[in-house]
Design an enzyme around this catalytic site. Structure first.
Site, PDB file in Angstrom:
ATOM      1  N   SER A 188     -10.448  23.183  -0.968  1.00  0.00           N
ATOM      2  CA  SER A 188     -10.158  21.882  -1.597  1.00  0.00           C
ATOM      3  C   SER A 188      -8.673  21.581  -1.711  1.00  0.00           C
ATOM      4  CB  SER A 188     -10.747  21.828  -3.006  1.00  0.00           C
ATOM      5  OG  SER A 188     -12.129  22.011  -2.975  1.00  0.00           O
TER       6      SER A 188
ATOM      7  N   CYS B 296      -2.973  16.997   4.331  1.00  0.00           N
ATOM      8  CA  CYS B 296      -2.075  15.869   4.618  1.00  0.00           C
ATOM      9  C   CYS B 296      -0.781  15.975   3.820  1.00  0.00           C
ATOM     10  CB  CYS B 296      -2.722  14.537   4.266  1.00  0.00           C
ATOM     11  SG  CYS B 296      -4.503  14.514   4.294  1.00  0.00           S
TER      12      CYS B 296
ATOM     13  N   ASP C 129     -13.770  16.631   9.496  1.00  0.00           N
ATOM     14  CA  ASP C 129     -13.063  16.630  10.784  1.00  0.00           C
ATOM     15  C   ASP C 129     -13.870  17.202  11.939  1.00  0.00           C
ATOM     16  OD1 ASP C 129     -11.015  15.600   9.319  1.00  0.00           O
ATOM     17  OD2 ASP C 129      -9.637  17.284   9.604  1.00  0.00           O
TER      18      ASP C 129
ATOM     19  N   TYR D  26       1.024 -13.961  -3.804  1.00  0.00           N
ATOM     20  CA  TYR D  26       2.358 -14.442  -3.454  1.00  0.00           C
ATOM     21  C   TYR D  26       3.242 -14.562  -4.685  1.00  0.00           C
ATOM     22  CZ  TYR D  26       6.251 -17.574  -2.980  1.00  0.00           C
ATOM     23  OH  TYR D  26       7.513 -18.092  -3.076  1.00  0.00           O
TER      24      TYR D  26
ATOM     25  N   TRP E 224       4.434 -17.452   3.068  1.00  0.00           N
ATOM     26  CA  TRP E 224       3.365 -17.082   4.000  1.00  0.00           C
ATOM     27  C   TRP E 224       3.454 -15.580   4.191  1.00  0.00           C
ATOM     28  CZ3 TRP E 224      -0.253 -20.433   5.942  1.00  0.00           C
ATOM     29  CH2 TRP E 224       0.024 -21.814   5.871  1.00  0.00           C
TER      30      TRP E 224
END
Lengths: 449, 449
Positions: A36, A40, A281, A424, A432
């Site tokens: 465990s 990464c 994996d 935004y 945008w």
């Protein structure tokens, strides 16, 4: 019985035990020293951003045992007899074998790093970065040998993350990649942006460069030989990728797909074998966009797989819905993300498509905090359906890929995406959002063609 | 003919001119001194993160004219005769009026700030922050009067953004809000987190506090009187919110909704009046989750509206698909976001729902860069459909709201969301993204209830 004690295996074990309680006996067999943990996280541990290996361990063997799991460390399953519902276990430290029966079997044997079969590859100073032990070895070498030059073999995710770690440690870094550009999970034009940015950081990037052999003296690596030239290397890190670790499953006659991963159904049952499950994996994963199965090694999928398997083993019903091909990474201040299909993948899946690339900023352009970012988007001819997106940019760029991932999941068109109501405010986005700008450009191109 | 020269109006004018070219004469009338500027940027300009007002101007009057738009500054439309297709224009500087005919009319009159009708509100030192002139006035006052105390009236978006600006300028800041917690676009429990975080930053937050009057001496503000107590204020900023600026439209007999905004259809045509269009802060907007119309003043919507109107005026076909209620903001290092419906809105819309709140981190928890964040999620009973989400957290938290915004757009269930393929790597997210953790918790709660 769970074979393999990392993300998928121990998530499955934990969830099954939690849901079924005393009704279910759970045995987990792990051939290594750790369970465990976050593989990464290894590049960040090596780079000094994580204090210790302990921080990468989500749950210790003792913690699993307290939860009622019969976890056996350094016990390796060497054979599976599918018909007899029995495995052969090798107790590594005692060097003795014993048989063990199962009702339900979970195969979570993960992946193994690809190791090039080249002269000198076994020399001292050449490291993989797959396990905590690997990470430990690299860190020890950095402390002990005080290397000043590092060569990273491979310009994919692990390669660039390890390049960053070595830069952080003050080494002079060369990345050697046999492809035209690094990050082949991106299109070439986007990979070129990564290449350029890495060079600007002082990383020497050698593309179209196949390693011929490793230069070795007194058993220690001295350099990496590429196209006849020796690049000096006090330390070498191999980051060429991984392949599913399925020799055991193959020997047992379980079905493998063309990628070498185990074939599973939506509940993560091994195809054609009731009561045998697999995730993480070592399996093939369904891509919702290409509608094809392939091998995707990612901790986040492995964790989701584990929960699904655990629920099913405990008698519940859970499914894994597949992926859209999202991946994200960074090298120093450069962020990189992709989702869906890149051009070659879209073509291979039979799509006709158009693509656009736009430049934008991470915040309103008038703020000092604004950083440049590039978004590429692929949309299907006529339907305008989003097929994929790629982002390369500075801080605040890459996580925007999630908008595209959710849009892909829902098979949105780029025209509809251009109307999305995204957050935004000047410190977060131009008026945008860059993703909307790309979607607008893609929609315009679709309607022209 | 376009009435009002900010985001919606000038976007409409620009797009119409670009698409129709010489076939279309475009006249734009603006009563003020500026066009096409980012009002949302004003707090950052005041706070010193933007160099000058010029940086906030997307396009100058001259640039618009070069593109063929007959833009008349300081020209105010004072009456619209819908049947005669004619407006009355007041040339403000010459103080003279003239009639002007139109074929197609675009009403983009925006919003006006709510100004409390309280004793002393017109004193020197009390500012709104709606226009560039307002921003200029605040900046001048900061330079000239060197104030040391600021009171912000209103704890919504403008209020907290101006609080940050004043903190950046080194002032001692008090925010006065009449509601139970600041940020009433969030649920109370999430607003409480904002309140607490602002206090930790040294901002004095007075909730449930209605301003009675302003203390004034020699025409200058001295303080703000709240519940009989005078809070010292060298400068006061009003951030109470805005209302649609629709007096002109109302006088012309055009239809207003219950929020006071103009009623428009999906093409942004004013309901029942062919050839009259409206967009931006003066219209009502359709919320796709509540299925109700309301007033949402946001620059990003105004820009989208302008493009839609411009295309339609030019003879094309474009629609505005509505919003899901996304908003994002920050106060110093605290980020705040919401989308969909908060609890009271979900109830008002007739939904039965469950809600969950989870704590997570912005990156893998083992990285030094990890920052705490809180996600709240609302899901409908039985169906499990996502109804809304709120995020309060530190750097890297708020933009994740976009995942929820896209999920809402597609009417996803929280169970399906929990399987989403979001970008994962340790510097960007824990192995389970905080949004997935919240979705998983919400799905579990839905299935229990």
């Amino acid at each position: 019985m769970v074979v393999g004690g990392d993300a998928a295996g121990m998530s499955a074990a934990s969830r099954a035990k939690r849901e079924a309680g005393d009704d279910l006996e759970v045995v987990a067999l792990e051939r290594g020293h750790h369970v465990s943990y976050s593989a990464c996280g290894i590049p960040y541990w090596v780079g000094g951003e994580v204090d210790s290996a302990d921080a990468l361990v989500v749950r210790t063997p003792e913690e699993h045992r307290k939860r009622g799991i019969d976890l056996r460390m350094r016990h390796e399953v060497t054979a599976i007899d599918v018909d007899a519902r029995r495995v052969t276990v090798n107790d590594v430290e005692r060097a003795s074998s014993y048989p063990l029966d199962f009702d339900e079997l979970v195969i979570a044997t993960g992946a193994v790093p690809v190791r090039p079969d080249l002269p000198g590859v076994d020399a001292e100073g050449i490291f993989g970065v797959q396990t905590l032990d690997d990470g430990d070895a690299v860190i020890e070498a950095l402390l002990r040998d005080r290397p000043s030059t590092a060569v990273i073999v491979g310009g994919g995710y692990i390669g660039i993350e390890m390049a960053e770690a070595m830069v952080r440690k003050g080494l002079s870094v060369t990345v050697v990649d046999r492809d035209d550009e690094p990050m082949t999970t991106l299109d070439l034009d986007m990979g070129r942006l990564v290449h350029k940015a890495m060079e600007d950081m002082g990383i020497d990037v050698r593309t179209k460069s196949a390693v011929e052999r490793f230069a070795v003296a007194d058993g220690r690596v001295q350099g990496v030989v590429v196209d006849g030239e020796t690049i000096q290397a006090d330390i070498v890190v191999l980051g060429i990728g991984v392949r599913p670790n399925t020799a055991l499953a193959e020997d047992a006659g379980l079905p493998l797909g063309s990628s070498g991963g185990l074939q599973v159904d939506r509940r993560l049952g091994v195809v054609g074998h009731e009561g045998i499950w697999s995730g993480g994996d070592c399996v093939e994963t369904f891509n919702r966009v290409s509608q094809q199965w392939g091998h995707v090694a990612l901790g986040t999928h492995a964790n989701k797989h584990g929960r699904v398997i655990g629920a099913n083993v405990a008698g519940g019903y859970a499914t894994f819905p597949g992926v859209v091909g999202t991946a994200i990474s960074k090298v120093c201040e450069l962020e990189i993300a992709r989702t869906g299909l890149r051009e070659s993948e879209a073509t291979a899946a039979g799509f006709g498509f158009t693509s656009v690339t736009i430049e934008a900023t991470t915040t309103a352009g008038y703020l000092a905090a604004a950083r440049p970012m590039t978004v590429k988007m692929l949309a299907e001819h006529r339907s305008g359906r989003l097929l994929g997106a790629q982002i390369v940019g500075r801080e605040g760029s890459a996580k925007r890929i999630d908008v595209c991932a959710v849009a892909l999941w829902n098979e949105m068109t780029v025209e509809e995406m251009a109307g999305l109501d995204l957050g935004y405010a000047p410190p977060f986005s131009p008026v945008w959002d860059p993703v909307l700008v790309a979607a607008r450009a893609a929609a315009a191109k679709v309607s022209e063609s």
